[in-house]
Each structure stands twice: as structure tokens, then as C-alpha cells.
Design a protein around this motif. Sequence first.
Motif, PDB file in Angstrom:
ATOM      1  N   PHE A 553       4.835  22.013  36.428  1.00  0.00           N
ATOM      2  CA  PHE A 553       3.485  22.201  35.902  1.00  0.00           C
ATOM      3  C   PHE A 553       3.605  22.922  34.563  1.00  0.00           C
ATOM      4  O   PHE A 553       4.647  23.495  34.235  1.00  0.00           O
ATOM      5  CB  PHE A 553       2.606  23.004  36.869  1.00  0.00           C
ATOM      6  N   ASP A 554       2.554  22.906  33.790  1.00  0.00           N
ATOM      7  CA  ASP A 554       2.543  23.515  32.460  1.00  0.00           C
ATOM      8  C   ASP A 554       1.729  24.800  32.511  1.00  0.00           C
ATOM      9  O   ASP A 554       0.515  24.771  32.720  1.00  0.00           O
ATOM     10  CB  ASP A 554       1.934  22.534  31.448  1.00  0.00           C
ATOM     11  N   ALA A 634      -4.740  19.034  38.671  1.00  0.00           N
ATOM     12  CA  ALA A 634      -3.489  18.301  38.449  1.00  0.00           C
ATOM     13  C   ALA A 634      -3.352  17.873  36.995  1.00  0.00           C
ATOM     14  O   ALA A 634      -2.282  18.004  36.379  1.00  0.00           O
ATOM     15  CB  ALA A 634      -3.404  17.094  39.375  1.00  0.00           C
ATOM     16  N   MET A 637      -3.008  21.080  34.615  1.00  0.00           N
ATOM     17  CA  MET A 637      -1.705  21.737  34.710  1.00  0.00           C
ATOM     18  C   MET A 637      -0.553  20.767  34.477  1.00  0.00           C
ATOM     19  O   MET A 637       0.615  21.122  34.645  1.00  0.00           O
ATOM     20  CB  MET A 637      -1.555  22.405  36.075  1.00  0.00           C
ATOM     21  N   ASN A 638      -0.894  19.525  34.120  1.00  0.00           N
ATOM     22  CA  ASN A 638       0.119  18.512  33.780  1.00  0.00           C
ATOM     23  C   ASN A 638       1.096  18.285  34.929  1.00  0.00           C
ATOM     24  O   ASN A 638       2.304  18.189  34.731  1.00  0.00           O
ATOM     25  CB  ASN A 638       0.876  18.934  32.515  1.00  0.00           C
ATOM     26  N   MET A 639       0.562  18.176  36.146  1.00  0.00           N
ATOM     27  CA  MET A 639       1.388  17.890  37.312  1.00  0.00           C
ATOM     28  C   MET A 639       1.544  16.377  37.442  1.00  0.00           C
ATOM     29  O   MET A 639       0.585  15.619  37.265  1.00  0.00           O
ATOM     30  CB  MET A 639       0.763  18.488  38.578  1.00  0.00           C
ATOM     31  N   TYR A 700       6.972  21.050  42.673  1.00  0.00           N
ATOM     32  CA  TYR A 700       6.798  22.065  41.632  1.00  0.00           C
ATOM     33  C   TYR A 700       7.247  23.417  42.188  1.00  0.00           C
ATOM     34  O   TYR A 700       7.360  23.617  43.395  1.00  0.00           O
ATOM     35  CB  TYR A 700       5.331  22.127  41.189  1.00  0.00           C
TER      36      TYR A 700
END
Length: 898
Positions: A553-554, A634, A637-639, A700
Motif C-alpha cells: 500500500f502507499d 483500496a 491506498m493504491n492496493m 500487504y
Amino acid sequence: MIKKLASKFFKFYCHPDYWVDISGDLDEIYGYNVKTRKKYPQLRYFIQVLQLFRPSLMRPITENSIIHSNHTIMLKNYFNVAFRSLLKNRLYSFINIFGLAIGLAAFLMINHFVAFEKSYENHVADKENIYRVQLDVYQNGELVYKSSENYPGAGPAMLEDFPEVISSAKLYNMGSKNNVIITSENGEQNPQVLKHRRFLYAEAAFLPMFSVPMIQGDAATALEKPHTIVISESMAKKYFGNENPMGKLLRLEDDDFNNELCTVTGVFQDVPESTHLKFDVLISFNTLYTRDTDGSGWAKRRYGNGWRRKDFYTYVQLKPTADPKKLESQFPALVDKYNPENKERNRKDVLSLQPLKDIHLYSQLTDEAEVNGNGDGVFYISIIAYFILIIAWVNYINLSTARSFDRGREVGLRKVMGSYRSSLIAQFLVESLVINGLAMLLAFAIIFITGNLFHNLSGTPLSYVIWTQSWFWIMVAGVVLMGSLLSGIYPAFVISSFKPAQVLHGKLKTSSGGVALRKALVIFQFAMSVALIVGTATVFDQMEYMQSKDLGFDMEQTIVVERPPKQDTSREVRSNRVKSFKTGLKQRSEIISVAGSTLLPGKKLRFKTPIRTNLQSQDEALPLSIAGIDFDFAESMNMEVIAGRAFSEEMRDDLDSLVILTENSSRALGFEKPEDAIGKRIEIERFRWSPSVVGVIADYHQESLKEEKPKTLIYLSGSNSEYFMIKVNMDQSTQAIASIEEQWHRSFPGNPFHYFFLDEYFNSYYESERQFKDLFATFSILAIIVGCLGLFGLSSFTAIQRAREIAIRKVLGSSILNIIQLLSKEFLILVGSATLIVWPVSYYLMDQWLDNYPYRIDIGWTSFIYSGLVVLTVTAITISYQTLKSATANPVDALNHE
């Protein structure tokens, strides 16, 4: 020449009471006084030695020329000679004292850090007999988690069933589980409203068990009654200033709709930094039972002696004669007695006793109250302290034995004048004591100058001082005395063993004695330096790997705001306020996205439950973590979605029956490929819920890379999100924070605003590793500096000793480069040998250290090659000044001097 040498010896090295006049005829001396010869037979050896050179320069020495002195004068003479020797050889004295001072300063600072890390819970009177009850939960034979929290009924059951347990105290860490605000309610026009994290519900037995010092109130009774509260001294000043806080009212409100008005019944001293359980506010545990407003008794069952909820700290105090291991052996029967349902659910609870003193350094359990320290790191830092000290002592031994020829002539003349070997050994030990003593004084000056830097580096609070503790001064005295003995004993015995005739003939100069030892010591100290460089490089690489690895994640540019503590009881009202908050922020240009969730990256997921597919039996259920997210999480958070899809607004009508799995959880449930899980039904018997899988996301890291990736089932949290993840444009971060605060007060009036950056929060779990890395690197550099100081001294002395050889070589045509190679080759070979010897050992030790991490780097040869190049380069630089100076010197000066 002999007259000049002897006169210089007596006037420089002897007390005035021992001065003698050396001139005249040797025959007169030898026949002057038979009585003198019999009383001082050692004079005969002195005369025989001098007779080999210039006997005509001697005149009679009378009996009155030699005056005996008492021990006090002798000791004073030892110190006088020691200080004169230091002043005569300023370069070597500086190298010895400064090198030892750096080593001692590093040793003391590291011990300061280690002492603080080991001082946790020292303020508790009966700490040796207090234990925290640890809970390990197994489901279908698989370890679910190891928790610092336990059942509320565990402590009371132990107190009732085991006579070894004399006291029990349980705590509810509400500060970590809920958003809590406490407001002063005493008729103030502007009451103080504070958000609290260091807040616990505590049983009455807690204050006496933990020796909490009370300023006001009685520790034994302050928390007996419901709705009573005790606060720290600093918190009392924040709420009430200089007014007496006793009897004042404080209201607690949290995001679970709890609202409790409590009376202040005590004020305690602020808890020290050296405790794993930091708190500012304690509320009576009995207050929890009053939440049972409907009279059904659920609060007593949940918080009292129940064995269902597992989110309470339990501490027990044993009799001094109790055997903890023997007591632990009775815990399985205790669990079976009070929690027989475990077998039906194919679950197993394992209780164990965790010593209070071990929690900070050796406990990394779920739901710890604080981020704990690192026992292995403290151990390795301690080893570095002794490495540095040994390297400094080795420098002294090296330089002392290297200068043995210069001291040899002194020893020879002393011996023929009647000095015993024991007195010579005492002289050199006194010199070693003087050097170690001066080095310790300089070390204190270095510590004083660099004190604040050290505290920032190590994280040791300024309030923690060791100067007032007796063990510290005992350690200082012990180090000085031991250092004086260890670093002075070998040179003392070697130099005092020289034979006068050989020394004064100059034969010692060509002797190879001590050379092998010096080489071995150089190899030893630089082997340690290489090991430290390899260790530092490995630690840095591992930390870089942990902080730069893709987490799944970001978390960059993310501000986190927790949901408001004051919540409306209406779900619709709460939902509208959350929607208003998110919509208002999305309209701001400095805000990129807003997402809600019940999970906070970096914080352990508290809840696990057995989950299976509808095709599996109950025995095949696996414990999975459960977390909630909203529609935008999602994507925000760039999942990565690797199968199916993430939650979206279009699915709103079906979202209560849809879930998302992480890749490892889908695999654990028996799906070979992520795609196989899509559309399959999941059974969660605890909630009587059978949702379908709508998507699978890539694994993650919920926590730091010190922990495994969690197997997680994700549901839609909606308005029940505990955290808001707000992505902002960092170029406008100040404006973004102001916008968030403005919208917060508009959407959630009456709630104080607090925020933090997600990356800072996540990386805070690496704090012990950061301290270890910084300390390891800093003191490794100091160890190398100390080693280089010794190497500089050795190279300087070697160049001086070989001055005549260098001069002759230059006269015969050797170039400057040849001379530099001649002087450098030996040292570079020794350092190179040290590097090759220590590489395998370093590899083994660092590989063992890395095994503590589930996600680790592979040790490559880069670190080893790098360490070798660094040490060889530093060595070359260290010895280059003296070698270049000797290589460019005028040979005529050296030959004239010789």
C-alpha cells in the motif's frame, strides 16, 4: 658519552635524594670503600657495565651518596617519573591518553544507554515477584497469536485457586482501543478538554502492586469505588492549575458512546520513562460494571470474571518462595476448568507467566501498551562497548612495547643502581595508572560536551542520570584499575626483564622480542574494526530494506485523523456527518483523496476469528484477521486487486454480503489461485454470517517487516470507520492541515482535532532498530578511530626507529615511493590479514542476527569488500603522514643524529 647518559638518567628519572655525581677514576671507586661494596653489592654490576665504556670518567661514590627513602617517597617518585615521561614523549602520551579517553567515553555512554534499557520497572518495589499473564491462542493446532492481554477472569481465578498468588490486578487499556476525551466539569467557563492515550481502567490492587507513589490520596483505596479517578501530577496541573484536584469532577467520553463522570480521589507522581506501562489517568475498574444499565448483568460477565473477551492486562504477584515454572504447569487445568468450551471449538489457550523485568526488552506480543525495546540490540551494543575498550587498551600495550628500546636504557641504568625488578614493575604500573586516570578525566569532558547529542542518538531521556548511582562510580574505578593492570602488566614485565649489559651495549635494538605480539594485537584490533564495519553495513542494509520495501500500500502523503470521540447515538446521523466530512475535503484542491477504515497500517489487527469455506468442515476453520474499509480505501491506498474487484458504490445494495480476501488468506482457505476464490461463500460462524468473495487483493504489511503479513478478511466498514486516511499534496501540506481542521470542526462540533502522518506512525515501530543502527554505526566509527590512533603511533615510532635505514637507502638511490612502500607494507599486510580472518566470523554472526527478521536481506560480498577497502584506505591515510615525512627527510640529518 657515558657520563652524559648516566647524569641525564639520574637527574631525569630519580628523586633528588638519589642523585649521585658521576666523574673521576674507576679504580678509585672500586677500591675506595670495602664497606660500601659489601652494603651495596649491586653497585659492582653498575661499575662493571660502565667499565666497558669510559672508566676514567668515574670518581668515588661514597656510602652517603645513596639515601634510603620510605615508601611514601618512593610512591611520589613513581608519579614524578610517570609525569616526566609523559611530558618528554608528548606525541605518544597524547595518542595513549586521547585513544583511551575515546574508548572510555564510548564505554561509559554505551553503559548509560544499556543501564537505562535495563532499568525498566526498577521503581516497582517487589518487581522480582510480579508477572504479567501471557496468552497464546491456538485454533485447529495453528498458533493464532501471542497476546499480552488476557481474559478478565484469569487473575481472579489464579488468586482463588493458587495460594502462591498473593495479589492480582487487571487493567483495561481503553486508551489504545478507543478515542477518549476527558473534560473538566467543575463549573469552569472554558473547561479543559484533553484527548487521552495513556489511560487505563485499573483494579484497586494495581496502585499498591506497582508501588505508584501518591502525592494525594491513599493508594490502597483510591480506586475501590466506581466512578473514581486518579491522575498524574502533570495532568492535575493541566486540568486544575494550582487548585486542589481532590474531589473535582472529570467526565470521560469515547467513540463507543460511553459517558462517565468521575471524582478525583488521588494524584500520583508522573510515571518514569523506564516503564513499559505509561499512564496519566486511571479510572476505577468497577466503573466498567456500571455500564450495565439494563440490569441484565452483561457488564459483570464481560469485565468481571468472564472467559470470553481477551483484551485485559493481568498482573499477578507471587510469594517470594513461589516457583513460577511449577505454577505454570497448573495453568492447563485452570483453563479447562474455567473455559471448557475451548475443546468443543477445537481451540487451545496457553497461559504463561512473563517476568515484569523482561517485558520491555524481550516481549513483542500483540497489544503491547508501548513499543518495546530490543534485547538483542542492547546485547550487541554492549559487546561493542567492550570491543572499543579492548582496542584502546591494545593501543597502549602496542605503543609501550614498541618503545621498549628507549625505556630499556632507563631500565638498565636503574638495575645497575640497585633497583629491584618489583620496583620497576611498580613504576610502569603507576605510569599505566596515571595514563588511565588522565584518560578517564578526559572521557568525562568528552561526555559532558557530547551529552545532548548522545541523548538524541540513543533516545535515553535527559532525566535519567547515572552519575548519582553508586554502581557507576564503582564501575569507573574498576575500569581504571583493571585498565591500568591489563594494559600495563605486559609492558611492565617485558621491559623490567631487560638485561643491563645488553641494553647498554645496544643489542636490544636489533632484538625481535615483542614484534610478534605487536603484530598479533594489530591484527586483533583491526579484525574487530572490520567486524564492526560489516555489522554496520548489514544493519544499514536491513533497515533500508525494511523501510523501502513495497508494503502493498502507499502510505506517503497520508494524514490520519481518528474518528471523533463524541458520537451521536443515531447511526444515520453518524453516517451523514462522515459523509459531510469526506465530501467537504474532496472539494479542496490540496486534498487528493479521503478513505475510511477500521485498520491502521502499523497497528496490530486486534480481532481474529475462525473462518472456513462452505465446503470445509468446522475442524478445518482457520483463524483470520478481520478489518473493515470503505469504498475508496483500496484505490486511495493504491492496493493491488489481483482477482475480482474492490468495493464500489455500485455494489451498495449487496455490500453486506460481500467480502475481500488477501492473497495469503485465499490460499490458506484452500484456493490454489486467487481467481478460484471469486464468488465462493465464506462461513463465519461466530457472526452467523456467510458472505461471498468479491475480490482478492495482494498481500500487504499491516505491521512493520518484523512481523508476517496478516491473513485478512476485509468487509465494508462504511460510517463505522475508525480512521480517515487523507492523501494530501505535500507542497500544500500546511494549507491541507488547516482545511482538514476546519472541516473537522464543521462536521464534528465539540470534538478536539488531532492528526498524525501515517509514514511517521508506521516507522515509529522501527524506533528500537533505528537506535540500534545509529548507536552501532557511531560507536563502530569511534572504534576505528581509536584503532587508527594506535596505528599512527606505531607507524611514527617505526619510522623513527628506522630513520638510519631509510637514510642509507636514500643515499643508495631508493626513491620516495620505495621508502613509502617499505614503511607501509607491513601495516597493510597486517590489516589485510585481519580483514580476511574476520570475514567468515562476521558473516556467521550477522546471518544469525538477520534470522530474527521474517523479511531480511541476503548478505552479499559487497559489505565485506566494502569493509576491507574502508579499513585499508583508512590505514593508508593514517600512516601516510609519517611515512611521507620520513621518506622526504634529509638523510644527512638522520645519519648525523645516529
